[in-house]
Design a protein around this motif. Structure first.
Motif, PDB file in Angstrom:
ATOM      1  N   ASN A 133       0.834  -1.209   0.000  1.00  0.00           N
ATOM      2  CA  ASN A 133       0.000   0.000   0.000  1.00  0.00           C
ATOM      3  C   ASN A 133       0.868   1.258   0.000  1.00  0.00           C
ATOM      4  O   ASN A 133       0.795   2.068   0.927  1.00  0.00           O
ATOM      5  N   GLY A 142       0.727  -5.298  -4.947  1.00  0.00           N
ATOM      6  CA  GLY A 142       0.737  -3.831  -4.942  1.00  0.00           C
ATOM      7  C   GLY A 142       1.623  -3.204  -6.001  1.00  0.00           C
ATOM      8  O   GLY A 142       1.708  -1.972  -6.092  1.00  0.00           O
ATOM      9  N   LYS A 150       0.501  -0.338  -8.198  1.00  0.00           N
ATOM     10  CA  LYS A 150       0.388   0.982  -7.562  1.00  0.00           C
ATOM     11  C   LYS A 150       1.670   1.785  -7.753  1.00  0.00           C
ATOM     12  O   LYS A 150       1.636   3.003  -7.921  1.00  0.00           O
TER      13      LYS A 150
END
Length: 242
Positions: A36, A201, A204
């Motif tokens: 994240n 992730g 991202k």
């Protein structure tokens, strides 16, 4: 106000039972494998949220929690916003909602101490037991994380020990054995969770135009996970591969 990044309803991976997971903004660590990265910055794309709004959401989902479930605060790093969370934790306790905090244990002050005192369960992420390797992995020392674990033990606060298994970064037999020796007599550790390394992730990083530093690091094979589990069960009774 609390800076919230996002929510997950009916979560089953972050604490016991079915849970509302609140992902908070801001983190003090810089983990190379962070899933994240959009939660690291103190502000980011988060939304300032009143504690009452989170309480309302938790109460509305309470029928799904059953006997074991509740609310989990993850991130980011929840203790980054400890002061703002304390009133919410008190309100959640009044509603009889089980509170879980997923933390790296790397921040310590009076607010964090109160937050852990109010929580029912702490999920403590120990990234690496060897401090130099911990610094390579997170850009931070693990000394406060280990002190936090000791405080949880001394104060009778139940916690789960979580360990992300990354080839070449946190999968060293001698480090896992040293961790086991350090924690084997802790009475407050309810379970140990081995978290397989994943690359969920990575997209991202591309979207944020950031370099993903662990390119080429392979995910764990079933054999590697079993090898790690065998190491951990020498020291702990309840070991799970999540």
């Amino acid at each position: 106000m609390i800076r919230v990044h996002s929510y997950e309803s009916l979560g089953t991976y972050d604490g016991p039972g079915i849970r509302l997971v609140v992902f908070l903004q801001g983190c003090n660590f810089r983990c190379l494998y962070c899933a994240n990265p959009d939660t690291i910055d103190a502000k980011g794309e988060s939304k300032e949220t009143a504690p009452e709004d989170i309480l309302k959401m938790a109460v509305s989902q309470k029928p799904f929690f059953g006997k074991k479930g509740g609310i989990t605060f993850s991130g980011g790093e929840p203790t980054f916003q400890a002061k703002a969370l304390i009133p919410l934790f008190r309100m959640l306790k009044e509603e009889g909602i089980h509170i879980c905090v997923d933390t790296n244990g790397g921040i310590w002050n009076e607010d964090v101490k109160e937050l852990f005192s109010l929580a029912d369960l702490v999920l403590l992420d120990v990234k690496e037991f060897n401090n130099e390797r911990h610094k390579t992995l997170t850009s931070r020392s693990n000394e406060q994380t280990l002190r936090t674990a000791a405080w949880l033990e001394e104060n009778g606060k139940p916690f789960w020990l979580r360990y992300v298994l990354v080839q070449g970064y946190s999968f060293f037999r001698e480090d896992i054995e040293a961790l086991g020796e350090n924690f084997k007599d802790y009475r407050m550790i309810q379970r140990v969770e081995i978290l397989p390394y994943h690359t969920l992730g990575v997209h991202k990083y591309e979207a944020m135009k950031l370099e993903y530093k662990l390119k080429g690091v392979k995910q764990n094979t079933p054999e590697q996970l079993e090898e790690a589990r065998t190491l951990f069960v020498k020291y702990f009774d309840t070991v799970y591969v999540n």
